[in-house]
Design a protein around this motif. Sequence first.
Motif: not given
Length: 674
Positions: A43-49, A595-600
């Motif tokens: 989960e953390l690796s889906r964000s650059a920071r 794999n596709v991940f999207a978040r609003v």
Amino acid sequence: MIQPAPPPPEPVTQLEEVVVTAARLPPAASEAAFSVIRLDGEELSRSARLDEALGAVPAVSLFRRTTSLSANPTTQGISLRAIAPSGAGRTLVTLDGVPLNDPFGGWVIWSQVPPESLAGLDIVRGAGAGPYGAGALTGVIQLRDGDGGELAGSVSEYGGARLAGAGSVTVGETRLTVSGLREVSDGYVPVRGPERGAADMPLDLDVRAAAIRLDAPVGEATLSLRAGSFEEERGSGVAGSRASASGDVLSATLAQAPTQVRAGWRVQAWRRTSDLTNSFVAVADDRSSTSPAASQDETPATGTGVNAAWRVRREGLEAEIGADGRWFEGETRERFRFMQGDFTRSRIAGGEASVVGAYADGSWTAGPWLVAGGLRLDRWESTDGSRLERDRATGDITLDNPAPDRSGEVVSARLGGRYAIAPDLAVRAAAYTGFRPATLNELHRPFRVGNDITEANAALEPERLAGVELGLLGSWGQSDATTWTATLFWNRIDDAIVNVTIGEGPGTFPVAGFVPAGGVLRQRQNAGSIEAVGIEGELSHAVSDRLTLAAAVALTDAEVDGGAAAPQLTSLRPAQAPRASATLSADWTPVERLNVFARVRYESARFDDDLNSRELSAAWVLDARASWAMTDRLALELIADNLLDEDVEVSRTGDNVAGYGPPRTLGVGLRARF
């Protein structure tokens, strides 16, 4: 199926070929009685920071809507729950027990820990007695250092380039793990449209960070030695204004996990240094130019700490006792009062602070019941405070303002319980108190942003929080395909440290000096209390093996009672505290390699200032990532941040000029796992 109180995992039996990992105690059984959110490394690796990953959790409040991609180091504070976000932060952040909070300002320089280097983290909401101590006013974020095996590189619009990763080598039963980050960006201009002037510049960024950790067995225990360093330099969005931050950390930890037949324990020592520079400018009314206002040339600070814990587990009982101490010293060295082409005054301001405490914490599990609690006693001190200002031409003292030494004791406690109503349904309740002493930055360092000036206050008392909460958690479906939690809470912060408006420019004020037109003068004050009632909920549903949907929401009604100190704030909402935030995400694997991940992410309106005169509109952002596994170890990533190019207001000046968050940013990268 929900377990009433899952015990901590048994330590792994060390066989000849097994290599030890980082020295740490396992999660305590008592945590099951409190509000905990866990994020794993994936989960953390889906964000650059790291702060962007945390900011996607509605229960987490970054001080402003900007992240470490563009935020000044002094605004990288973090709090849990939208009670009253603060630049200093009201949450303790630790990496395997070592605080990451800056020893001078309390904020967290997020670039020092790339997400690729972490195994995961736990977010514990609610004030922490027990092992957390001072600073965990609204909770604690516990990061777990990983063992390497990942490398990610990407390029993006606006001159962005990033390379980060962690890896390890093993010699016998000893492991050496290294991690690093290098990131640059030309940045975006925060002021847009007709209000933008020639003085408005991009928020460029240059970051370097590295860490090394040695893990080795010492009998049945594990020794971890860690060293880390970081540097970052960034533009502040207007000509002539820049900021930089740097620091180093050293830590040594020796720990042994508990079992049913032997006690567990940890001893740890750490030392953290930091430095900060900021150049401040005054902006012309038409934003066509700037002029120097102040130069914060150095802010050397040092924090040192020791802690020890002893934990025992016996047939449903777990108990821990411990003690810790933290000592801080630092000062700001500045030039200010720019006249006739040069700064005419200098300032040195700072002091020392410490917190020393002891605690007892434990839990009891019997059938469907878990009862947990803790008690803690801390002594805080603020000493050797001073503020000395001189005329640079003559050397004459223009202000000599020593601060009296102050100290006090604080007792804090927590009590929680959880009951399994059924195998797939549990209820929990908790009550707690906590405190946060003022940072050296809040006590001694004045600062300026544009034409707004904020004065320090060496007489600040610690903030104190009391709270209660009630929660439900459950699951249903085959293999617990659906899980959910809901929490209702009440929190109250007394002696809340708030930037209080005490004057408006143009005008000359005692100590602060001249405030230009369009600017305001604020001072940090213990402004009465902040009371908040809220509800938080999370829901995750595995539609199939290939599709998982998740949603989370946080609703918080917070109000200030300024009391006699700041009656103008009574009945207003705390600055930077939105009423509502929510996320909705989809994790979809349509074919084996894709794999596709999207978040609003949605957030309601918030106020930029204490007087609720500068409203930032509600905002929502859609982020998306697609990952194509080219091999079992290598994946191609397509990255889209703010995919629909929404204008997100992040700030407003005294003359109502809006600053915005990043526009749509597209990127491409490679990620290798080994």
